[in-house]
Design a protein around this motif. Sequence first.
Motif, short mmCIF file in Angstrom:
data_model
loop_
_atom_site.label_atom_id
_atom_site.label_comp_id
_atom_site.label_asym_id
_atom_site.label_seq_id
_atom_site.Cartn_x
_atom_site.Cartn_y
_atom_site.Cartn_z
N ASN A 342 12.47 -0.98 -7.78
CA ASN A 342 10.56 -0.72 -7.58
C ASN A 342 10.72 0.52 -8.84
O ASN A 342 11.29 1.21 -8.90
CB ASN A 342 11.57 0.75 -6.37
CG ASN A 342 10.21 1.45 -5.79
OD1 ASN A 342 8.72 0.66 -6.35
ND2 ASN A 342 10.36 2.69 -5.44
N TYR A 343 9.65 -0.22 -9.52
CA TYR A 343 8.94 0.17 -10.54
C TYR A 343 8.17 1.57 -10.29
O TYR A 343 7.43 2.58 -10.77
CB TYR A 343 7.93 -0.93 -11.73
CG TYR A 343 7.05 -0.17 -12.21
CD1 TYR A 343 7.81 -0.28 -13.30
CD2 TYR A 343 6.12 -0.26 -12.20
CE1 TYR A 343 6.95 0.31 -14.51
CE2 TYR A 343 4.91 0.21 -13.36
CZ TYR A 343 5.45 0.48 -14.36
OH TYR A 343 4.97 1.28 -15.17
N GLY A 344 7.04 0.93 -8.48
CA GLY A 344 6.48 1.62 -8.38
C GLY A 344 5.73 1.39 -7.24
O GLY A 344 5.19 0.61 -6.84
N PHE A 345 4.45 2.43 -7.55
CA PHE A 345 2.83 2.07 -5.88
C PHE A 345 1.89 2.11 -6.55
O PHE A 345 1.38 3.35 -6.94
CB PHE A 345 3.44 3.00 -5.09
CG PHE A 345 4.76 3.60 -4.62
CD1 PHE A 345 4.69 2.05 -3.43
CD2 PHE A 345 5.43 4.00 -4.45
CE1 PHE A 345 6.18 2.15 -2.19
CE2 PHE A 345 6.89 3.31 -4.09
CZ PHE A 345 7.33 2.72 -2.79
N ARG A 397 -3.92 1.99 1.13
CA ARG A 397 -3.31 1.24 1.08
C ARG A 397 -1.88 0.85 0.35
O ARG A 397 -2.67 1.34 -1.10
CB ARG A 397 -3.14 -0.36 1.57
CG ARG A 397 -4.06 -1.47 0.53
CD ARG A 397 -3.84 -2.35 0.98
NE ARG A 397 -4.33 -3.57 -0.09
CZ ARG A 397 -5.36 -4.82 -0.22
NH1 ARG A 397 -4.97 -5.15 0.94
NH2 ARG A 397 -5.22 -4.56 -1.30
N LEU A 398 -0.70 0.47 0.36
CA LEU A 398 -0.17 0.64 -0.50
C LEU A 398 0.40 -0.71 -1.18
O LEU A 398 1.18 -1.81 -0.53
CB LEU A 398 1.50 1.51 -0.33
CG LEU A 398 1.49 2.89 0.15
CD1 LEU A 398 2.76 3.37 0.52
CD2 LEU A 398 0.70 3.58 -1.03
N LYS A 399 0.16 -1.08 -2.90
CA LYS A 399 0.99 -2.15 -3.38
C LYS A 399 2.45 -1.57 -4.28
O LYS A 399 2.31 -0.99 -5.06
CB LYS A 399 0.21 -2.51 -4.26
CG LYS A 399 -0.12 -3.74 -5.19
CD LYS A 399 -0.90 -4.66 -5.85
CE LYS A 399 -0.95 -5.34 -7.01
NZ LYS A 399 -1.93 -5.70 -8.06
N ASP A 404 9.99 -6.74 -12.24
CA ASP A 404 9.89 -7.98 -12.71
C ASP A 404 8.54 -8.62 -12.90
O ASP A 404 7.85 -8.97 -13.29
CB ASP A 404 10.68 -8.84 -12.16
CG ASP A 404 10.71 -9.02 -11.03
OD1 ASP A 404 9.53 -8.57 -9.76
OD2 ASP A 404 10.59 -10.25 -10.58
N GLY A 405 6.79 -7.27 -12.15
CA GLY A 405 6.28 -7.23 -12.04
C GLY A 405 5.71 -8.07 -11.37
O GLY A 405 4.41 -8.09 -10.12
#
Length: 526
Positions: A342-345, A397-399, A404-405
Motif C-alpha cells: 500500500n503506497y497510500g490514499f 471517496r478514497l483512491k 507498483d502504481g
Amino acid sequence: MRLFLQNLRLTFCILLIGITNISFAQTWNGQTSNYGVIALNDVAFINANTGYIVGNSGTIQKTTNGGTSWSGQTTPGTATLHSVSFTDANTGTAIGASGTVYRTTNGGSTWSSQTSGVSILLLGVSFTDANNGTAVGQSGTVIRTTNGGSSWSTQSTPISTWLSDVHFTDANTGTAVGEGGKILRTTNGGSTWTEQTNPTSEWLQGVYFVDANTGYAVGGSGRILKTTNGGTTWTAQTSPVSVWLQAVYFVDASGGAAVGESGTIITTSNGGTTWTTNTSGTSNWLYGASFSDANTGTAVGLSGTIRRTTNASLPVELTSFTAMLNGDTVELSWETATEVNNYGFEIERQQSESGTQNTEWETIGFVQGHGNSNSPKSYGYLDEDYDKDQELRLKYRLKQIDTDGSYEYYITTADVSNTITDVEEEALPTEYSLSQNYPNPFNPETRIRYSIPFESRVSITVYNTVGQLVEVLENNVQNAGTYELNFDASSVGGGLSSGVYIYRMDAESIDGTDLFSKINKMLLVK
C-alpha cells in the motif's frame, strides 16, 4: 465518558457515517462447462492453469489453461461424483455415489474404477501423497488406503451420522465434519477417530486445514468455525451471511474463501477475523472451490456453473470510513485491517451546489500508506478547502494506490451535506436508534452512538459471545436526544481479550407506550 449532543449548532448533516467492511470488489467471471447444465460438485487445481472438476453423471473435466477451455474425460461409469483430490498434475482420486472410487495416474487420460468395499454415498476425499488417502460419507463411514487405492479398508468412528468432508495435512493428521455439527479428529491415520466439541449443531459441509493446528469448518446458517490448536477448541467467527456454506479453502494462514447457497462467495485476508462478501455473478448454489494462490481461484456448482477470479486477494482491506464535523472542518477517518504493497490514499471530493449534481471528482490530498501490515492502521484527513458560503453537497471517496502504481477505488463514499440553516439546535430524533460503533475493529476504545425520541429509561450493555455480561455502559432515565458513549475494553477487569463482543440497547418510554431493543456486534483486535 458520555457526550450529550442535543444543543450543538446544526451546520452540517452527516448523511453517511460508520461504514464498515468496505473492500475491493473481487471479480468473478463465468467459464463454460463442457457438460452444459450438469451439477458440478467439486474442483481441484494443481497450479494456476491445471485443474479438474467432478460432478453428476460421472462427469470429470480438465483444463490446462486456467479454465479458458474445459475438456471432458472418459470415466468408467455414470455415478455422481462428489469430491476429487489431486496430489500432483497426474495423480488424482474422485469419489461419489454407491461407494464409487475412480483413480488416474496420467492426468486423466484414463480413469480406472477401484473397489472401495462400501456401497454407500461417499462425499469427501483427501490425499496427502500418491499413496495415503481417506474418504468419508453416509452413516459416519470412513474408508482409508495406504497404497493409492489398490485396497481400501473401513475405519471405526464414534458416530453414525453423515460425514460431508475430510481434510488431512499429513498421512496421520486429519479432520472430518458433518451432520449435526459433528467434528472428528485423528492423529494416527484413522486408527482412532475422536469426536471434538464445537459451538454449533449446524450441519458442517466443508473443512480445510492450513497446517496441523489451524483449520476452518463451514456449514448451515453461514456458520464459520476456526481452530488454532488442532481442534481442541473451536471458535465461531463472525460471518457476513446466514445461508448455507458448502466448501472452504485456504491458501495460507491469512487468505481463504468459502462458497455456498445462491452463489455466495466470501473471502478473508486476515485469517477470518473479517470476511468480505464477493459478487459472484451467479445465483446458483456453489459446491466446491479451489485456489492455486491468493489471487487465483475457481468455484463450481449447480447447472454447470464455473466462476473464476484472478484478483481474490485484498491488497488493502478497509474496515471503516467516516466523515465528522469539527467546527467548519470535515474530518475524514478510515481504518484498514491489513495492507499489502500500500503506497497510500488519494482523497477525492465531489462538490455540488444545492439542487445540482456534479459528476466530477477532484483530488484534494494524499495520505501515505503503511506498505505491508497485518495489524489495523488508522488514517485521517482534514478538509477545510471548500466553499463555506454556498449550500453544497460534498461527497468523498478514497483512491488506494499500490507501490507498483496500480490503483483501486473503494466502492463506498462518505457523503456530507453542509446546508446552511438558521436552526440553533439540532432537531430532536424522531425514533430510537443504535448506530454501529466506531472505530470497528477497535483497540482498546470505541464509541457507541444512540438516539431516543422522548424521555426514556435506557440501558446499554456489553456481552461476550457466550452471553455473559461484560459491562453496563448506561442504565438511567434520559431526555430525548442523541448520546455517545465511550467503551474502553482495557478498563474491564484486567482487560478484555481479542474477539467479537455484542452491545445491546434497551429503551422504554416513561409512559410505557414505546419499547425498543437492538443489538450490534463489535470486534476487539489487539
